[in-house]
Write a protein that holds these residues in place. Structure first.
Motif, PDB file in Angstrom:
ATOM      1  N   LEU A 153       0.846  -1.189   0.000  1.00 36.67           N
ATOM      2  CA  LEU A 153       0.000   0.000   0.000  1.00 36.67           C
ATOM      3  C   LEU A 153       0.882   1.240   0.000  1.00 36.67           C
ATOM      4  CD1 LEU A 153      -2.782  -0.900   2.617  1.00 36.67           C
ATOM      5  CD2 LEU A 153      -2.849  -1.197   0.128  1.00 36.67           C
ATOM      6  N   ARG A 154       0.513   2.222  -0.823  1.00 39.21           N
ATOM      7  CA  ARG A 154       1.223   3.495  -0.860  1.00 39.21           C
ATOM      8  C   ARG A 154       0.205   4.632  -0.945  1.00 39.21           C
ATOM      9  NH1 ARG A 154       4.376   0.238   0.197  1.00 39.21           N
ATOM     10  NH2 ARG A 154       6.508  -0.099  -0.577  1.00 39.21           N
ATOM     11  N   PRO A 155       0.520   5.813  -0.435  1.00 39.04           N
ATOM     12  CA  PRO A 155      -0.437   6.930  -0.511  1.00 39.04           C
ATOM     13  C   PRO A 155      -0.676   7.374  -1.949  1.00 39.04           C
ATOM     14  CG  PRO A 155       1.302   7.365   1.107  1.00 39.04           C
ATOM     15  CD  PRO A 155       1.740   6.176   0.328  1.00 39.04           C
ATOM     16  N   ARG A 161      -4.106  10.636   2.223  1.00 41.02           N
ATOM     17  CA  ARG A 161      -4.646   9.704   3.215  1.00 41.02           C
ATOM     18  C   ARG A 161      -5.364   8.517   2.584  1.00 41.02           C
ATOM     19  NH1 ARG A 161      -7.080  13.692   7.983  1.00 41.02           N
ATOM     20  NH2 ARG A 161      -5.083  14.721   8.478  1.00 41.02           N
ATOM     21  N   SER A 162      -5.373   8.463   1.260  1.00 40.85           N
ATOM     22  CA  SER A 162      -6.060   7.369   0.574  1.00 40.85           C
ATOM     23  C   SER A 162      -5.036   6.391   0.016  1.00 40.85           C
ATOM     24  CB  SER A 162      -6.927   7.926  -0.561  1.00 40.85           C
ATOM     25  OG  SER A 162      -7.958   8.742  -0.046  1.00 40.85           O
ATOM     26  N   PRO A 163      -5.079   5.118   0.419  1.00 41.24           N
ATOM     27  CA  PRO A 163      -4.056   4.155  -0.010  1.00 41.24           C
ATOM     28  C   PRO A 163      -4.340   3.566  -1.383  1.00 41.24           C
ATOM     29  CG  PRO A 163      -5.537   3.108   1.539  1.00 41.24           C
ATOM     30  CD  PRO A 163      -5.983   4.542   1.432  1.00 41.24           C
ATOM     31  N   ARG A 177       4.925   9.794  -8.458  1.00 43.47           N
ATOM     32  CA  ARG A 177       4.293   8.820  -9.360  1.00 43.47           C
ATOM     33  C   ARG A 177       4.193   7.476  -8.655  1.00 43.47           C
ATOM     34  NH1 ARG A 177       4.885  10.875 -15.071  1.00 43.47           N
ATOM     35  NH2 ARG A 177       4.068   8.878 -15.820  1.00 43.47           N
ATOM     36  N   VAL A 178       3.012   6.878  -8.734  1.00 38.63           N
ATOM     37  CA  VAL A 178       2.785   5.537  -8.199  1.00 38.63           C
ATOM     38  C   VAL A 178       2.227   4.675  -9.325  1.00 38.63           C
ATOM     39  CG1 VAL A 178       1.526   4.144  -6.520  1.00 38.63           C
ATOM     40  CG2 VAL A 178       2.343   6.423  -5.881  1.00 38.63           C
TER      41      VAL A 178
END
Length: 345
Positions: A153-155, A161-163, A177-178
């Protein structure tokens, strides 16, 4: 062909495909599971991906365990789990290495994880203990759930606050960037594991994941891979920006989670309906809807049926004629139709 005409054509194809049957019964499901085992499960519990060089991977082991549990097949479940534990649990956490090759085992570069495999394995273990009366697996499910929460899980760069659920523990993710694979978001599995392991962050990832899928569907076909940035979505660096075989599972998982009316289900059905060949569905498109590949494998049509609330009685005899991936999708779609609740597209 416009959208309305395309959807009408697909509906007619699916109705013809069904032979007018109202649905599937337990005898059909048992026959389909038996055919799948004969085709893809080795005697020692290894799920074989024959369409990918005969390798085994965490996804296949997770799917196989889930299907065995759902069919009440404890011997197969135990065989699959035993092979997994002996061959893929080579890391320092409770997550699986993603790939095993005959004669080579797990190479160092293959010790990275694939989140969907771990998610489905954990869910299968949870269901085994909770629903099948095989209590010895409960603790293992919670161990995997905790490591998924800690490692995968990453922000969201847009909403801190949302994973976001990332594709693996080593996947690229930073404040700018995710990388995500939208098809790894299986809301029902995340919520049930989050509840069982007291991990509210997994439940939040399911909730936010459904929001992300809605946002992507509003833009076009949901892609296999996409980067989430502070400004929105962007094409990923290391993958083609297409909606393909991975993204087919988005509609499957949403319907299975009781959310058949989700925008990504509707968008997925629209994209699949764009096939130009008779008795085919589109399986790879650009985000804008240009068809790159289409297929007449029953497993892909099963996803379209599920999304359109058409159930068929197609015989399980077709399973040996399909590679691992569409054949497995067909069985998962059967299960999703059984467990997903009332279908309201």
């Amino acid at each position: 062909m416009d959208r309305r005409t395309a959807l009408q054509a697909l509906a007619l194809y699916l109705l013809a495909f069904s032979g007018g049957a109202a649905g599937r019964d337990a005898k059909f499901e048992a026959s389909a599971w038996s055919a799948w085992k004969d085709r893809f499960l080795s005697g020692d519990g290894r799920v074989i991906d024959d369409g990918n060089g005969g390798i085994s991977h965490s996804e296949g082991q997770g799917f196989g365990a889930l299907l065995a549990q759902a069919n009440g097949d404890k011997p197969a479940f135990e065989q699959i789990e035993a092979w997994t534990r002996a061959n893929l649990l080579v890391r320092h956490d409770h997550l699986m290495a993603w790939r095993w090759r005959e004669g080579a085992g797990v190479a160092p570069e293959d010790q990275v994880t694939a989140t969907d495999g771990d998610l489905f394995r954990a869910w299968a273990l949870l269901r085994a203990a909770r629903d099948s009366g095989w209590p010895e697996w409960a603790y293992h499910a919670e161990e995997i759930a905790r490591d998924l929460a800690l490692c995968c899980l990453r922000p969201d760069p847009r909403v801190r606050r949302s994973p976001l659920l990332i594709p693996g523990s080593a996947s690229r993710a930073d404040a700018k960037r995710v990388l995500i694979n939208p098809s790894y978001i299986m809301p029902r599995a995340l919520r049930e594991l989050g509840s069982a392991a007291a991990r509210a962050d997994l439940i939040a990832a399911a909730d936010h994941g459904e929001t992300v899928l809605s946002e992507l569907a509003e833009l076009g076909a949901v892609p296999d891979w996409v980067d989430v940035t502070p400004e929105g979505f962007a094409a990923p660096f290391e993958h083609d920006y297409l909606s393909g075989y991975d993204a087919l599972r988005v509609a499957l998982y949403l319907v299975w989670s009781g959310n058949a009316g989700h925008g990504a289900v509707k968008r997925g059905l629209e994209m699949m309906s764009r096939a130009g060949l008779e008795d085919h569905v589109a399986v790879v498109t650009t985000p804008g809807g240009e068809v790159r590949e289409q297929s007449n494998f029953a497993g892909y049509a099963a996803i379209a049926e599920l999304a359109s609330c058409v159930q068929t009685a197609k015989t399980a005899g077709d399973l040996p004629d399909q590679p691992y991936f569409p054949a497995t999708l067909e069985l998962l779609a059967i299960l999703a139709a059984r467990e997903g609740g009332t279908c309201k597209p």
